[in-house]
Motif scaffolding. Sequence first.
Motif, PDB file in Angstrom:
ATOM      1  N   ALA A  50     -33.970  13.308  77.739  1.00  0.00           N
ATOM      2  CA  ALA A  50     -32.748  13.283  76.939  1.00  0.00           C
ATOM      3  C   ALA A  50     -33.004  13.643  75.486  1.00  0.00           C
ATOM      4  CB  ALA A  50     -32.103  11.896  77.027  1.00  0.00           C
ATOM      5  N   ALA A  51     -34.251  13.540  75.050  1.00  0.00           N
ATOM      6  CA  ALA A  51     -34.611  13.917  73.685  1.00  0.00           C
ATOM      7  C   ALA A  51     -34.896  15.413  73.570  1.00  0.00           C
ATOM      8  CB  ALA A  51     -35.822  13.118  73.227  1.00  0.00           C
ATOM      9  N   HIS A  52     -34.637  16.143  74.645  1.00  0.00           N
ATOM     10  CA  HIS A  52     -34.886  17.587  74.690  1.00  0.00           C
ATOM     11  C   HIS A  52     -36.366  17.916  74.541  1.00  0.00           C
ATOM     12  CE1 HIS A  52     -30.471  18.671  73.456  1.00  0.00           C
ATOM     13  NE2 HIS A  52     -30.551  17.856  74.490  1.00  0.00           N
ATOM     14  N   GLU A  53     -37.206  16.988  74.944  1.00  0.00           N
ATOM     15  CA  GLU A  53     -38.641  17.216  74.934  1.00  0.00           C
ATOM     16  C   GLU A  53     -39.115  17.528  76.346  1.00  0.00           C
ATOM     17  OE1 GLU A  53     -40.603  17.303  72.346  1.00  0.00           O
ATOM     18  OE2 GLU A  53     -39.078  16.707  70.876  1.00  0.00           O
ATOM     19  N   VAL A  54     -39.928  18.573  76.488  1.00  0.00           N
ATOM     20  CA  VAL A  54     -40.483  18.894  77.794  1.00  0.00           C
ATOM     21  C   VAL A  54     -41.478  17.800  78.177  1.00  0.00           C
ATOM     22  CG1 VAL A  54     -41.931  20.510  79.081  1.00  0.00           C
ATOM     23  CG2 VAL A  54     -40.142  21.371  77.555  1.00  0.00           C
ATOM     24  N   VAL A  55     -41.249  17.182  79.330  1.00  0.00           N
ATOM     25  CA  VAL A  55     -42.101  16.068  79.755  1.00  0.00           C
ATOM     26  C   VAL A  55     -42.980  16.432  80.946  1.00  0.00           C
ATOM     27  CG1 VAL A  55     -40.585  14.289  78.843  1.00  0.00           C
ATOM     28  CG2 VAL A  55     -40.207  15.130  81.176  1.00  0.00           C
ATOM     29  N   ALA A  56     -42.670  17.525  81.629  1.00  0.00           N
ATOM     30  CA  ALA A  56     -43.480  17.914  82.782  1.00  0.00           C
ATOM     31  C   ALA A  56     -43.198  19.363  83.132  1.00  0.00           C
ATOM     32  CB  ALA A  56     -43.179  17.018  83.983  1.00  0.00           C
TER      33      ALA A  56
ATOM     34  N   LEU B 273     -26.368   9.255  73.127  1.00  0.00           N
ATOM     35  CA  LEU B 273     -27.735   9.709  73.395  1.00  0.00           C
ATOM     36  C   LEU B 273     -28.383  10.284  72.139  1.00  0.00           C
ATOM     37  CD1 LEU B 273     -27.202  11.459  76.850  1.00  0.00           C
ATOM     38  CD2 LEU B 273     -28.371   9.295  76.436  1.00  0.00           C
ATOM     39  N   ALA B 274     -27.602  10.984  71.325  1.00  0.00           N
ATOM     40  CA  ALA B 274     -28.137  11.568  70.100  1.00  0.00           C
ATOM     41  C   ALA B 274     -28.578  10.483  69.122  1.00  0.00           C
ATOM     42  CB  ALA B 274     -27.093  12.476  69.448  1.00  0.00           C
ATOM     43  N   VAL B 275     -27.800   9.416  69.011  1.00  0.00           N
ATOM     44  CA  VAL B 275     -28.154   8.315  68.116  1.00  0.00           C
ATOM     45  C   VAL B 275     -29.433   7.636  68.587  1.00  0.00           C
ATOM     46  CG1 VAL B 275     -27.470   6.007  67.359  1.00  0.00           C
ATOM     47  CG2 VAL B 275     -25.847   7.899  67.228  1.00  0.00           C
ATOM     48  N   LEU B 276     -29.532   7.382  69.887  1.00  0.00           N
ATOM     49  CA  LEU B 276     -30.740   6.745  70.423  1.00  0.00           C
ATOM     50  C   LEU B 276     -31.945   7.655  70.275  1.00  0.00           C
ATOM     51  CD1 LEU B 276     -29.313   5.054  73.655  1.00  0.00           C
ATOM     52  CD2 LEU B 276     -29.974   3.946  71.502  1.00  0.00           C
ATOM     53  N   ARG B 277     -31.716   8.944  70.400  1.00  0.00           N
ATOM     54  CA  ARG B 277     -32.796   9.909  70.233  1.00  0.00           C
ATOM     55  C   ARG B 277     -33.309   9.888  68.789  1.00  0.00           C
ATOM     56  NH1 ARG B 277     -30.368  13.845  72.730  1.00  0.00           N
ATOM     57  NH2 ARG B 277     -29.383  14.771  70.918  1.00  0.00           N
ATOM     58  N   GLU B 278     -32.383   9.735  67.846  1.00  0.00           N
ATOM     59  CA  GLU B 278     -32.738   9.776  66.432  1.00  0.00           C
ATOM     60  C   GLU B 278     -33.271   8.437  65.931  1.00  0.00           C
ATOM     61  OE1 GLU B 278     -30.510  10.398  62.107  1.00  0.00           O
ATOM     62  OE2 GLU B 278     -29.440  10.784  63.974  1.00  0.00           O
TER      63      GLU B 278
ATOM     64  N   ARG C 117     -22.509   3.238  64.452  1.00  0.00           N
ATOM     65  CA  ARG C 117     -23.064   4.544  64.100  1.00  0.00           C
ATOM     66  C   ARG C 117     -22.192   5.687  64.609  1.00  0.00           C
ATOM     67  NH1 ARG C 117     -26.494   6.385  60.404  1.00  0.00           N
ATOM     68  NH2 ARG C 117     -27.574   4.388  60.657  1.00  0.00           N
ATOM     69  N   VAL C 118     -21.678   5.597  65.835  1.00  0.00           N
ATOM     70  CA  VAL C 118     -20.921   6.703  66.431  1.00  0.00           C
ATOM     71  C   VAL C 118     -19.417   6.548  66.259  1.00  0.00           C
ATOM     72  CG1 VAL C 118     -22.738   7.131  68.112  1.00  0.00           C
ATOM     73  CG2 VAL C 118     -20.832   5.639  68.728  1.00  0.00           C
ATOM     74  N   GLY C 119     -18.971   5.398  65.753  1.00  0.00           N
ATOM     75  CA  GLY C 119     -17.554   5.222  65.487  1.00  0.00           C
ATOM     76  C   GLY C 119     -16.704   4.958  66.707  1.00  0.00           C
ATOM     77  N   LEU C 120     -17.275   4.305  67.724  1.00  0.00           N
ATOM     78  CA  LEU C 120     -16.526   3.966  68.930  1.00  0.00           C
ATOM     79  C   LEU C 120     -16.207   2.482  68.942  1.00  0.00           C
ATOM     80  CD1 LEU C 120     -18.545   5.947  71.637  1.00  0.00           C
ATOM     81  CD2 LEU C 120     -16.367   6.587  70.601  1.00  0.00           C
TER      82      LEU C 120
ATOM     83  N   THR D  61     -18.567  13.907  75.601  1.00  0.00           N
ATOM     84  CA  THR D  61     -18.856  13.977  74.169  1.00  0.00           C
ATOM     85  C   THR D  61     -19.336  12.626  73.655  1.00  0.00           C
ATOM     86  OG1 THR D  61     -17.196  15.717  73.864  1.00  0.00           O
ATOM     87  CG2 THR D  61     -17.896  14.512  71.899  1.00  0.00           C
ATOM     88  N   HIS D  62     -18.656  11.546  74.090  1.00  0.00           N
ATOM     89  CA  HIS D  62     -19.088  10.201  73.696  1.00  0.00           C
ATOM     90  C   HIS D  62     -20.514   9.927  74.174  1.00  0.00           C
ATOM     91  CE1 HIS D  62     -15.225   9.516  72.139  1.00  0.00           C
ATOM     92  NE2 HIS D  62     -14.637   8.933  73.167  1.00  0.00           N
TER      93      HIS D  62
END
Length: 398
Positions: free
Chosen positions: A104-110, A20-25, A37-40, A14-15
């Motif tokens: 990791a950004a859930h984007e199709v790359v290939a 990864l979500a923060v870096l993606r955004e 940002r993530v509170g860790l 989860t961490h």
Amino acid sequence: MSRSATVQALVRRTHEQRVLAVLRERGAMSRAQIAARVGLSRTTLSEITAELIGRGAVVVARTDLDLRQGSGRPAELLALDPGAGQFVGVDLGHSRVRVVIADAAHEVVASGVHAYAASTPWPDRLAAGFDLLDRVAAEHGLHFGALQGVAVGVAGPDASMRRQVRDAFADRLGAPVLVDNNTRFAALAEAMSDEEGATGDLAYVRVSEGIGGGLVIGGRLVPGGRGGAGEFGHVRVVEDGARCRCGKHGCLETVASIGALLAQASRAGAQVVDGDDLGRAIAEGEPAALAAVDRAADLLGRVLADAALMLSPARVVIGGQLPVLAPYVVDRVAAIIATELEAVGTGLPTVRAARLDDEDGARGAIAALYHQSPLLAEYDLASSAERPDDAETWRARA
């Protein structure tokens, strides 16, 4: 895996996903910025980012030297590694394998596809899948050091074959593997393509070399008690009909699959040997081809009308080669469904052709891996994994 270890793995996972979500955004960020940002805590964040860097999911993009004011050691800025293939979706169909890779950004790359004969043995199909995966990764400069999971869609319900596929991909890629029917994955992809998203119900059927389907009921992809939900192709529609590869006689697949249509049209005098020939014959109004397709559409319509009567889906989606080669089939099926359902006074579903192309199964497989869609909120991983420890691993890592 013990319960405490499972919980620890889930917390850590989860961490990682939050980082990864923060870096993606947000793009490149320092560890201090990510922690805030993530509170860790700084210590926990340092451990998490070190693990992600070690796996290749995250890279040190640059430092903040050009942004800093005053003295002090420049902070490293971390970013998602664009070369990391994090999710792999594979569709092992009857006559081709298709691969889709997402980052990791859930984007199709290939993505890529490789054709083989419908008679190709499963070991050779697997080998073709691995070769294609290696080739696509090499062509796009991707690596799998940060691979989060693999989902493989296979044609047919054979549990033994699914175990072989799961074990082969797990051994080759060293990541959790989810195996399910490829048309169910395609149903998931189609449901997510709707403007309504996952809020409604959908019955999906794919008509190509084989016929299969999938159901989204109550906003969830439904595998069924034994993983066989949506097997429309093996509904008997002709008494004393031809023998199906499932062992029964007269299944829908024996009269409406592309191979069955080619055989019927050819016997009636049409000069057709493949799908392109069939599409051309339909476009030119060749009587034998049209007769075969009309019969298939009528039988398909009756099967889907029965399904719509029992399940009351908001949408019925027809995918695969048939609606591409003969677009009028969709309207013909819709008319049959309307006739059958109007007689009992129920509402009518929307009937449409699939929006996605032949990548739908592989893209749906990747969507299953994300495990963030409401369609999968209650998807029973144990029904797809053949061993309890596989399901436990997925719950720990998802």
